[in-house]
Design an enzyme around this catalytic site. Structure first.
Site, short mmCIF file in Angstrom:
data_model
loop_
_atom_site.label_atom_id
_atom_site.label_comp_id
_atom_site.label_asym_id
_atom_site.label_seq_id
_atom_site.Cartn_x
_atom_site.Cartn_y
_atom_site.Cartn_z
N ASP A 1 -3.29 -2.75 -5.58
CA ASP A 1 -2.21 -3.78 -6.38
C ASP A 1 -3.21 -3.94 -7.69
OD1 ASP A 1 0.25 -4.62 -6.64
OD2 ASP A 1 -0.62 -6.76 -6.87
N ASP B 1 -1.19 2.30 -2.89
CA ASP B 1 -2.22 2.07 -4.05
C ASP B 1 -2.83 0.76 -3.90
OD1 ASP B 1 -0.36 -0.50 -5.76
OD2 ASP B 1 0.78 0.80 -4.86
#
Length: 181
Positions: free
Chosen positions: A120, A118
């Site tokens: 952040d 992902d």
């Protein structure tokens, strides 16, 4: 932490910063200290094998960067994430330390390939919402086959005649002398 590192890609970092506490991080509890160099914590031969394996498999593996190792299992706050990015760190991880230091104490070559799960929460202009555990696990599940292919190819490419300098200055635990009866 780096906008160019897209979820589903990989990183073979070259450095780490430990931001953890309370973890056992040495095999030498005393009375003898054993100082090992962590200047270059990852084996260049293992990293090269991982990078070549990624290329051969058509998998994006970013070369280099710094992992900031944080206490889990929680994710970062926006302020922490912004701080990490401003420091120039490229990946957040919860497990690289103390593993790298312990491997060095044992005289073992060590490298990592980190799956980018992902962006952040503090990556400006990229991370719209905070990540969830379900999202991370979904990216991990979607990449299981690619991880296996990369690792199997990398393991097969590790040179049998090792020429790395990982052991220079490494402690390498000495066995206990036999007790006299």
């Amino acid at each position: 932490l780096a906008p160019h590192g897209r979820p589903g890609g990989f990183v073979a970092p070259g450095r780490f910063v430990a931001r953890t506490s309370g973890r056992a991080d040495t095999f030498f509890e005393g009375p003898t200290a054993n100082h090992v160099s962590m200047a270059d914590p990852y084996c260049p031969e293992l990293r090269a094998a991982a990078l070549a394996a990624g290329e051969a498999e058509g998998i994006t593996v970013h070369d280099g960067g710094t992992v900031v190792v944080v206490e889990g299992p929680r994710f970062s706050t926006r302020a922490e994430s912004a701080w990490f990015a401003s420091a120039g760190w490229s990946v957040i991880n919860m497990t690289q330390y103390p593993e790298a230091a312990l491997a060095r104490e044992l005289g073992l070559c060590y490298a990592t390939v980190a799956l980018i799960t992902d962006y952040d929460v503090g990556v400006e202009g990229v991370a719209e919402h905070s990540v969830t555990m379900e999202e991370v696990f979904a990216v991990m599940a979607d990449n299981n086959d690619r991880v296996r292919k990369l690792l199997f190819r990398a393991i097969g490419a590790i040179p049998s005649d090792r020429r790395c300098s990982c052991l220079d200055g490494a402690g390498g635990l000495e066995p206990e002398p036999p007790t006299q009866h």
